[in-house]
Design a protein around this motif. Structure first.
Motif, PDB file in Angstrom:
ATOM      1  N   ASN A 255       0.890  -1.166   0.000  1.00  0.00           N
ATOM      2  CA  ASN A 255       0.000   0.000   0.000  1.00  0.00           C
ATOM      3  C   ASN A 255       0.925   1.213   0.000  1.00  0.00           C
ATOM      4  OD1 ASN A 255      -1.855   2.076   0.627  1.00  0.00           O
ATOM      5  ND2 ASN A 255      -3.189   0.592   1.660  1.00  0.00           N
ATOM      6  N   ALA A 256       1.156   1.758  -1.190  1.00  0.00           N
ATOM      7  CA  ALA A 256       2.345   2.577  -1.414  1.00  0.00           C
ATOM      8  C   ALA A 256       2.165   4.068  -1.145  1.00  0.00           C
ATOM      9  CB  ALA A 256       2.837   2.378  -2.842  1.00  0.00           C
ATOM     10  N   GLY A 257       0.994   4.627  -1.431  1.00  0.00           N
ATOM     11  CA  GLY A 257       0.837   6.055  -1.211  1.00  0.00           C
ATOM     12  C   GLY A 257      -0.019   6.717  -2.263  1.00  0.00           C
ATOM     13  N   ALA A 258      -0.106   8.037  -2.181  1.00  0.00           N
ATOM     14  CA  ALA A 258      -0.928   8.805  -3.111  1.00  0.00           C
ATOM     15  C   ALA A 258      -0.373   8.712  -4.526  1.00  0.00           C
ATOM     16  CB  ALA A 258      -1.010  10.252  -2.662  1.00  0.00           C
ATOM     17  N   LEU A 259      -1.265   8.851  -5.500  1.00  0.00           N
ATOM     18  CA  LEU A 259      -0.905   8.561  -6.887  1.00  0.00           C
ATOM     19  C   LEU A 259       0.151   9.494  -7.452  1.00  0.00           C
ATOM     20  CD1 LEU A 259      -3.682   9.676  -9.405  1.00  0.00           C
ATOM     21  CD2 LEU A 259      -3.358  10.709  -7.174  1.00  0.00           C
ATOM     22  N   HIS A 260       0.372  10.669  -6.842  1.00  0.00           N
ATOM     23  CA  HIS A 260       1.380  11.591  -7.362  1.00  0.00           C
ATOM     24  C   HIS A 260       2.797  11.175  -6.978  1.00  0.00           C
ATOM     25  CE1 HIS A 260       1.384  12.845  -3.157  1.00  0.00           C
ATOM     26  NE2 HIS A 260       2.571  13.380  -3.410  1.00  0.00           N
ATOM     27  N   SER A 261       2.924  10.213  -6.045  1.00  0.00           N
ATOM     28  CA  SER A 261       4.212   9.910  -5.423  1.00  0.00           C
ATOM     29  C   SER A 261       5.192   9.280  -6.407  1.00  0.00           C
ATOM     30  CB  SER A 261       4.018   8.960  -4.240  1.00  0.00           C
ATOM     31  OG  SER A 261       3.032   9.441  -3.362  1.00  0.00           O
ATOM     32  N   TYR A 262       6.465   9.503  -6.123  1.00  0.00           N
ATOM     33  CA  TYR A 262       7.525   8.826  -6.855  1.00  0.00           C
ATOM     34  C   TYR A 262       7.782   7.453  -6.234  1.00  0.00           C
ATOM     35  CZ  TYR A 262       9.029  13.302  -8.949  1.00  0.00           C
ATOM     36  OH  TYR A 262       9.100  14.480  -9.642  1.00  0.00           O
ATOM     37  N   VAL A 263       8.107   6.472  -7.060  1.00  0.00           N
ATOM     38  CA  VAL A 263       8.592   5.186  -6.593  1.00  0.00           C
ATOM     39  C   VAL A 263       9.930   4.927  -7.277  1.00  0.00           C
ATOM     40  CG1 VAL A 263       7.259   3.954  -8.379  1.00  0.00           C
ATOM     41  CG2 VAL A 263       8.095   2.712  -6.367  1.00  0.00           C
ATOM     42  N   LEU A 264      10.887   4.424  -6.510  1.00  0.00           N
ATOM     43  CA  LEU A 264      12.234   4.215  -7.054  1.00  0.00           C
ATOM     44  C   LEU A 264      12.300   2.880  -7.790  1.00  0.00           C
ATOM     45  CD1 LEU A 264      15.040   5.585  -7.104  1.00  0.00           C
ATOM     46  CD2 LEU A 264      15.650   4.160  -5.139  1.00  0.00           C
ATOM     47  N   GLY A 265      12.876   2.924  -8.986  1.00  0.00           N
ATOM     48  CA  GLY A 265      13.067   1.719  -9.787  1.00  0.00           C
ATOM     49  C   GLY A 265      14.539   1.447 -10.015  1.00  0.00           C
ATOM     50  N   ALA A 266      14.812   0.506 -10.904  1.00  0.00           N
ATOM     51  CA  ALA A 266      16.189   0.157 -11.222  1.00  0.00           C
ATOM     52  C   ALA A 266      16.857   1.269 -12.015  1.00  0.00           C
ATOM     53  CB  ALA A 266      16.222  -1.150 -12.011  1.00  0.00           C
ATOM     54  N   ASP A 267      18.190   1.253 -12.046  1.00  0.00           N
ATOM     55  CA  ASP A 267      18.983   2.219 -12.819  1.00  0.00           C
ATOM     56  C   ASP A 267      18.750   3.649 -12.376  1.00  0.00           C
ATOM     57  OD1 ASP A 267      19.978   0.102 -14.408  1.00  0.00           O
ATOM     58  OD2 ASP A 267      18.184   0.177 -15.662  1.00  0.00           O
ATOM     59  N   ASN A 268      18.421   3.843 -11.085  1.00  0.00           N
ATOM     60  CA  ASN A 268      18.222   5.186 -10.539  1.00  0.00           C
ATOM     61  C   ASN A 268      17.122   5.939 -11.274  1.00  0.00           C
ATOM     62  OD1 ASN A 268      18.679   7.284  -8.753  1.00  0.00           O
ATOM     63  ND2 ASN A 268      20.356   8.178  -9.950  1.00  0.00           N
ATOM     64  N   ARG A 269      16.127   5.203 -11.742  1.00  0.00           N
ATOM     65  CA  ARG A 269      14.987   5.788 -12.456  1.00  0.00           C
ATOM     66  C   ARG A 269      13.772   5.793 -11.536  1.00  0.00           C
ATOM     67  NH1 ARG A 269      12.535   5.969 -17.785  1.00  0.00           N
ATOM     68  NH2 ARG A 269      10.871   7.487 -17.466  1.00  0.00           N
ATOM     69  N   THR A 270      12.985   6.858 -11.579  1.00  0.00           N
ATOM     70  CA  THR A 270      11.742   6.902 -10.813  1.00  0.00           C
ATOM     71  C   THR A 270      10.545   6.911 -11.752  1.00  0.00           C
ATOM     72  OG1 THR A 270      11.747   9.320 -10.740  1.00  0.00           O
ATOM     73  CG2 THR A 270      12.802   8.169  -8.901  1.00  0.00           C
ATOM     74  N   ASN A 271       9.412   6.495 -11.207  1.00  0.00           N
ATOM     75  CA  ASN A 271       8.125   6.648 -11.879  1.00  0.00           C
ATOM     76  C   ASN A 271       7.125   7.217 -10.883  1.00  0.00           C
ATOM     77  OD1 ASN A 271       9.216   3.921 -13.435  1.00  0.00           O
ATOM     78  ND2 ASN A 271       8.027   5.279 -14.747  1.00  0.00           N
ATOM     79  N   TYR A 272       6.123   7.906 -11.398  1.00  0.00           N
ATOM     80  CA  TYR A 272       4.985   8.221 -10.545  1.00  0.00           C
ATOM     81  C   TYR A 272       4.209   6.935 -10.307  1.00  0.00           C
ATOM     82  CZ  TYR A 272       5.824  13.123 -11.807  1.00  0.00           C
ATOM     83  OH  TYR A 272       6.377  14.361 -12.000  1.00  0.00           O
ATOM     84  N   LEU A 273       3.608   6.808  -9.143  1.00  0.00           N
ATOM     85  CA  LEU A 273       2.749   5.656  -8.901  1.00  0.00           C
ATOM     86  C   LEU A 273       1.626   5.585  -9.928  1.00  0.00           C
ATOM     87  CD1 LEU A 273       2.396   5.589  -4.998  1.00  0.00           C
ATOM     88  CD2 LEU A 273       3.719   4.029  -6.443  1.00  0.00           C
ATOM     89  N   SER A 274       1.176   6.740 -10.401  1.00  0.00           N
ATOM     90  CA  SER A 274       0.094   6.774 -11.391  1.00  0.00           C
ATOM     91  C   SER A 274       0.512   6.185 -12.729  1.00  0.00           C
ATOM     92  CB  SER A 274      -0.388   8.212 -11.598  1.00  0.00           C
ATOM     93  OG  SER A 274       0.659   9.014 -12.135  1.00  0.00           O
ATOM     94  N   GLU A 275       1.824   6.082 -12.985  1.00  0.00           N
ATOM     95  CA  GLU A 275       2.317   5.557 -14.262  1.00  0.00           C
ATOM     96  C   GLU A 275       2.440   4.036 -14.267  1.00  0.00           C
ATOM     97  OE1 GLU A 275       5.237   9.260 -15.600  1.00  0.00           O
ATOM     98  OE2 GLU A 275       6.073   7.554 -14.497  1.00  0.00           O
ATOM     99  N   LEU A 276       2.484   3.428 -13.090  1.00  0.00           N
ATOM    100  CA  LEU A 276       2.703   1.990 -13.028  1.00  0.00           C
ATOM    101  C   LEU A 276       1.506   1.236 -13.587  1.00  0.00           C
ATOM    102  CD1 LEU A 276       4.306   1.522  -9.482  1.00  0.00           C
ATOM    103  CD2 LEU A 276       5.463   1.835 -11.684  1.00  0.00           C
ATOM    104  N   LYS A 277       1.810   0.099 -14.188  1.00  0.00           N
ATOM    105  CA  LYS A 277       0.767  -0.782 -14.732  1.00  0.00           C
ATOM    106  C   LYS A 277       1.319  -2.192 -14.784  1.00  0.00           C
ATOM    107  CE  LYS A 277       2.054   0.240 -19.556  1.00  0.00           C
ATOM    108  NZ  LYS A 277       3.207   1.081 -19.194  1.00  0.00           N
ATOM    109  N   ALA A 278       0.465  -3.144 -15.145  1.00  0.00           N
ATOM    110  CA  ALA A 278       0.924  -4.524 -15.266  1.00  0.00           C
ATOM    111  C   ALA A 278       2.106  -4.599 -16.234  1.00  0.00           C
ATOM    112  CB  ALA A 278      -0.217  -5.409 -15.762  1.00  0.00           C
ATOM    113  N   GLY A 279       3.193  -5.213 -15.772  1.00  0.00           N
ATOM    114  CA  GLY A 279       4.403  -5.319 -16.582  1.00  0.00           C
ATOM    115  C   GLY A 279       5.458  -4.288 -16.252  1.00  0.00           C
TER     116      GLY A 279
END
Length: 372
Positions: A255-279
């Motif tokens: 349960n990660a947080g509000a949709l505007h939030s950043y989530v840290l990914g590989a290679d020092n890349r971030t995404n907004y939680l709103s951008e995540l999808k299956a895959g």
């Protein structure tokens, strides 16, 4: 550390020089061919692997040119004969086994246990034979190399049984494939230096949209993902592996947080939680800083009451995280302490990560940027 060999045997003549140059530039471990004169042209910085037929008579200079001599092996008798040769030059002898049935699978397993190098090619697309060979070679000091048909298969081989083979063998179509292969080898994720954050305040915000990230993996109890409102600071949000009243555990979910939030990914890349999808992929992070790449299976966005946690790092960096305002939503503290977000108070300690980078479309960039 995984390594890769480039197979020159089937590469078009007009691409061969570019592929060799790319392999040397990318610092791949070695080049395989069945032509001694081709290997003789390579610089000493690259390992030269000569593939021979069983019983082949080699010219005297072969021992000086080739760093590794691979022999095709299909039967136990051929393997036994090769093992006698290996007794004299164990560090330079290997087998090339094409697995087409159970008998050749057993030969491959025996070779991986006995020889310094074992290269395997699998006729059928299933990865079960590879799993069996990897398991058989697990305690062996030798190195297991698996042939990949293309880059996509190379990426799959790297992850088989969570460890893959020691090395990859690929016949690239061109130089681009060489650099793509290098990227596959570097797909492991580095540890992160987590920091202790001190809670400054908790603010109840009212209704908003929050995101649950459902993944294709089973989180450990001290593991979660790094989420934050600012690109330079994240809080370690724990997965739902810990028991809760009124509902079962969901060890695949954060349960990660509000949709505007950043989530840290590989290679020092971030995404907004709103951008995540299956895959999509995110970075799984343990309380001791170990990381791994995790695939997202589903994202759930729902309207819930929210609260904002504001904290400060030991170096005075401000961090903010907006979460669902409910007792069962948790973050991690030092020592992997599990903390319910609604019970946080000023002075409490959290685990987090502070980055010095600013962000543009998720990539780090050295520009002036203020987040507050």
């Amino acid at each position: 550390m995984k390594f890769a060999w480039v197979d020159l045997r089937s590469i078009a003549a007009e691409q061969r020089e570019a592929v060799v140059d790319a392999a040397i530039h990318a610092r791949l471990a070695g080049v395989l061919d069945d032509r001694l004169d081709t290997l003789a042209t390579l610089p000493p910085t690259v390992q030269k692997i000569l593939l021979t037929e069983p019983g082949a008579m080699l010219p005297p200079e072969a021992a000086d040119v080739a760093d590794v001599l691979l022999s095709r092996v299909a039967t136990t008798a051929e393997l036994d004969k090769l093992r006698l040769t290996a007794a004299e030059r164990a560090d330079r002898t290997g087998a090339f086994v094409e697995v087409i049935d159970d008998a050749t699978l057993q030969v491959a397993c025996a070779a991986a246990q006995a020889l310094e190098y074992t290269v395997v090619r699998f006729r059928d697309p299933t990865k079960i034979p590879l799993e069996i060979v990897i398991a058989a070679a697990d305690k062996s000091p030798g190195r297991l190399v698996c042939e990949a048909a293309d880059l996509q298969e190379a990426g799959i081989i790297v992850d088989v049984l969570e460890k893959g083979s020691d090395g990859l063998l690929l016949a690239p179509r061109d130089a681009n494939d060489v650099f793509g292969l290098t990227a596959k080898l570097g797909s492991t994720t580095p540890d992160l230096a987590l920091t202790t954050l001190t809670v400054q305040s908790i603010e109840h915000n009212g209704l908003g949209d929050r995101v649950c990230v459902d993944t294709c993996t089973h989180f450990e109890k001290d593991e979660g993902i790094l989420v934050g409102s600012y690109a330079h600071g994240f809080v370690l949000c724990v997965s739902e592996t810990h028991p809760l009243p009124y509902m079962p555990t969901r060890p695949f979910r954060v349960n990660a947080g509000a949709l505007h939030s950043y989530v840290l990914g590989a290679d020092n890349r971030t995404n907004y939680l709103s951008e995540l999808k299956a895959g999509s992929t995110v970075l799984g992070v343990a309380a001791d800083g170990r990381t791994r790449r995790i695939v997202v299976g589903r994202v759930k966005l729902e309207s819930r009451p929210l609260l904002t946690v504001r904290a400060t790092s030991e170096d005075g960096v401000d961090v903010s995280l907006t979460l669902q305002d409910d007792w069962h939503v948790r973050v991690l503290g030092p020592g992997a302490a599990v903390l319910n977000c609604t019970e946080l108070k000023p002075g409490d300690k959290l685990l987090g990560y502070v980055a010095t980078d600013k962000r543009h479309v998720g990539w780090p960039v050295g520009e002036f940027c203020i987040e507050k």
